[in-house]
Design an enzyme around this catalytic site. Structure first.
Site, PDB file in Angstrom:
ATOM      1  N   LYS A   1      -7.185   9.998  15.027  1.00  0.00           N
ATOM      2  CA  LYS A   1      -6.436  10.932  14.174  1.00  0.00           C
ATOM      3  C   LYS A   1      -6.008  12.160  14.955  1.00  0.00           C
ATOM      4  O   LYS A   1      -6.779  12.664  15.775  1.00  0.00           O
ATOM      5  CB  LYS A   1      -7.394  11.360  13.039  1.00  0.00           C
ATOM      6  CG  LYS A   1      -6.722  11.668  11.742  1.00  0.00           C
ATOM      7  CD  LYS A   1      -7.761  11.977  10.684  1.00  0.00           C
ATOM      8  CE  LYS A   1      -8.107  13.441  10.693  1.00  0.00           C
ATOM      9  NZ  LYS A   1      -8.792  13.907   9.478  1.00  0.00           N
TER      10      LYS A   1
ATOM     11  N   LYS B   1      -7.083  19.164  15.105  1.00  0.00           N
ATOM     12  CA  LYS B   1      -6.957  20.544  15.582  1.00  0.00           C
ATOM     13  C   LYS B   1      -7.771  20.735  16.838  1.00  0.00           C
ATOM     14  O   LYS B   1      -7.489  21.588  17.646  1.00  0.00           O
ATOM     15  CB  LYS B   1      -7.526  21.505  14.540  1.00  0.00           C
ATOM     16  CG  LYS B   1      -6.782  21.585  13.262  1.00  0.00           C
ATOM     17  CD  LYS B   1      -7.362  22.750  12.465  1.00  0.00           C
ATOM     18  CE  LYS B   1      -7.477  22.460  11.003  1.00  0.00           C
ATOM     19  NZ  LYS B   1      -8.830  22.182  10.546  1.00  0.00           N
TER      20      LYS B   1
ATOM     21  N   LYS C   1     -22.514  14.749  14.137  1.00  0.00           N
ATOM     22  CA  LYS C   1     -22.852  15.936  14.919  1.00  0.00           C
ATOM     23  C   LYS C   1     -24.312  15.948  15.340  1.00  0.00           C
ATOM     24  O   LYS C   1     -24.644  16.337  16.451  1.00  0.00           O
ATOM     25  CB  LYS C   1     -22.497  17.210  14.150  1.00  0.00           C
ATOM     26  CG  LYS C   1     -20.983  17.335  14.098  1.00  0.00           C
ATOM     27  CD  LYS C   1     -20.487  18.687  13.722  1.00  0.00           C
ATOM     28  CE  LYS C   1     -18.961  18.693  13.809  1.00  0.00           C
ATOM     29  NZ  LYS C   1     -18.301  19.174  12.612  1.00  0.00           N
TER      30      LYS C   1
HETATM   31  P1  AMP Z   1      -8.999  19.117   9.007  1.00  0.00           P
HETATM   32  O1  AMP Z   1      -7.954  19.622   9.948  1.00  0.00           O
HETATM   33  O2  AMP Z   1      -9.704  17.925   9.576  1.00  0.00           O
HETATM   34  O3  AMP Z   1      -9.885  20.210   8.507  1.00  0.00           O
HETATM   35  O4  AMP Z   1      -8.243  18.530   7.741  1.00  0.00           O
HETATM   36  C1  AMP Z   1      -7.725  19.262   6.672  1.00  0.00           C
HETATM   37  C2  AMP Z   1      -6.850  18.356   5.838  1.00  0.00           C
HETATM   38  O5  AMP Z   1      -5.662  18.056   6.591  1.00  0.00           O
HETATM   39  C3  AMP Z   1      -7.499  16.994   5.534  1.00  0.00           C
HETATM   40  O6  AMP Z   1      -8.098  16.959   4.276  1.00  0.00           O
HETATM   41  C4  AMP Z   1      -6.345  16.038   5.604  1.00  0.00           C
HETATM   42  O7  AMP Z   1      -5.752  15.924   4.339  1.00  0.00           O
HETATM   43  C5  AMP Z   1      -5.340  16.694   6.484  1.00  0.00           C
HETATM   44  N1  AMP Z   1      -5.289  16.122   7.838  1.00  0.00           N
HETATM   45  C6  AMP Z   1      -5.907  16.577   8.948  1.00  0.00           C
HETATM   46  N2  AMP Z   1      -5.578  15.854  10.022  1.00  0.00           N
HETATM   47  C7  AMP Z   1      -4.729  14.903   9.580  1.00  0.00           C
HETATM   48  C8  AMP Z   1      -4.035  13.825  10.208  1.00  0.00           C
HETATM   49  N3  AMP Z   1      -4.115  13.589  11.514  1.00  0.00           N
HETATM   50  N4  AMP Z   1      -3.259  13.045   9.450  1.00  0.00           N
HETATM   51  C9  AMP Z   1      -3.129  13.275   8.134  1.00  0.00           C
HETATM   52  N5  AMP Z   1      -3.757  14.256   7.482  1.00  0.00           N
HETATM   53  C10 AMP Z   1      -4.546  15.065   8.178  1.00  0.00           C
END
Ligand code: AMP
Ligand code: TRP
Length: 337
Positions: free
Chosen positions: A200, A203, A117
């Site tokens: 990946k 969101k 960032k």
């Molecule tokens: P985030 O949405 O990046 O805050 O991620 C929260 C949790 O969701 C992470 O610790 C991962 O375990 C899981 N996660 C988020 N995106 C993915 C993805 N594309 N594939 C698998 N796990 C994910």
């Protein structure tokens, strides 16, 4: 039967920024559901972490409630687990301040998320992006957590939490903090973006058509899978290097149906990419529809959700307060009984 106190503590949280994705569901929530009975489990929506990026207040509140509703709808049992919203437990920010005085500028500057960032926006970023790992450390250390189920990208933050806990244990006694460990789920650890399968699923993807959100309608889900990027071959086989798109669809199916990748592939003998895309969409719709429906009911009705959140906050506060008292005693603050 093991009682709650004999079990190891597990804790995790997801930022309620934007809507939860299929990646969050398969990579995090589904795994939480699977392991919740084996641990003394704490799951939360980390709204204070979300604040490191500008949030629309109405959307943030909506997303926070919807995430908790999704955890419940996906099978997290609020009777067994402590299910809560981070900002309902003031001890998180309280401990975070103390940890701010024990974490070093140098180690925080090495955090990949901060480096990325700041490389993009220089110093024009909120201080919270820099200190955020210490709030996460507070989240973890407050509950005497042993295991932290997170995605690969979060292991650096758990390592930092361990370093700081060990540093403080060295100064104030070996039982000041429990030293936590990251716990990386084995299945479907990484769900990839449908349009750019080398990244990946996220969101906050630039193009929403690459991400499946838990709140997507069946028609949206089908449309997004139909447009999923594949490759110029025609054979359905797994190779995440040369066939990231097809491999991602196979992994998604395997994570939901619990079949091995080989078993999924066997079902596509002589079939085309079109079949694979459509059937993956159907499997995802079948999995997400009841969750979506139940989550929406909980949010619309609110009484039950509020009750669950109140109980969760109380249980979390009780544990957090015990830790705060212990730490304050050790570091020399005046503690009133
Ligand atoms: P985030 O949405 O990046 O805050 O991620 C929260 C949790 O969701 C992470 O610790 C991962 O375990 C899981 N996660 C988020 N995106 C993915 C993805 N594309 N594939 C698998 N796990 C994910
Ligand atoms: N930082 C994590 C993420 O972005 C979310 C998080 C905050 C978390 N506090 C936590 C995860 C404590 C596990 C434990 O994904």
């Amino acid at each position: 039967m093991t009682s709650r106190v004999d079990k190891k503590v597990i804790l995790s949280g997801i930022q309620p920024t934007n809507k939860l994705t299929l990646g969050n569901y398969l990579g995090a929530i589904k795994n939480w559901v699977r392991i919740q009975n084996d641990y003394d489990a704490y799951f939360m929506a980390v709204d204070q972490h979300a604040m490191t990026a500008r949030q629309d207040p109405i959307e943030l509140r909506k997303n926070t409630l919807f995430s908790i509703a999704c955890y419940i709808a996906a099978g997290i049992d609020p009777e067994r687990c402590v299910l809560f919203v981070q900002s309902h437990v003031h001890q998180h920010s309280q401990l975070a301040w103390t940890l701010n005085c024990f974490g070093y500028m140098g180690e925080l500057s090495r955090m990949i998320q901060y480096k990325e960032k700041s490389a993009k926006s220089g110093t024009n970023i909120p201080v919270g992006i820099f200190t955020y790992p210490l709030l996460m450390a507070a989240d973890i250390l407050l509950y005497d957590t042993h295991l932290v189920p997170v995605g690969e990208d979060q292991t650096q933050h758990v390592e930092l939490t361990r370093d700081i806990a060990e540093r403080m244990n060295g100064l104030y006694g070996p039982d000041t903090f429990v030293i936590p460990k990251a716990h990386i789920p084995k299945v479907a650890a990484r769900v990839m973006d449908l349009l750019t399968p080398t990244s990946k699923m996220s969101k906050s993807a630039v193009n929403e058509n690459g991400s499946i959100f838990i709140s997507d309608t069946p028609a949206d889900i089908e449309k997004k899978f139909k447009r999923a990027t594949t490759d110029s071959e025609t054979t359905i086989r797994f190779d995440s290097e040369t066939k990231p798109g097809v491999s991602n669809l196979l992994s998604i199916q395997s994570a939901i149906t619990s079949e091995s990748i080989a078993e999924v592939i066997a079902r596509y003998d002589g079939k085309q990419y079109g079949h694979l895309k459509l059937e993956t969409a159907q499997i995802v719709i079948k999995e997400l529809s009841p969750i979506q429906k139940r989550a929406q009911e909980l949010v619309d009705e609110r009484t039950e959700l509020n009750r669950i959140l109140r109980i969760g906050a109380e249980k979390a506060q009780a544990h957090a307060e015990r830790t705060i008292k212990r730490i304050h005693e050790r570091i020399g603050y005046v503690v009133l009984d």
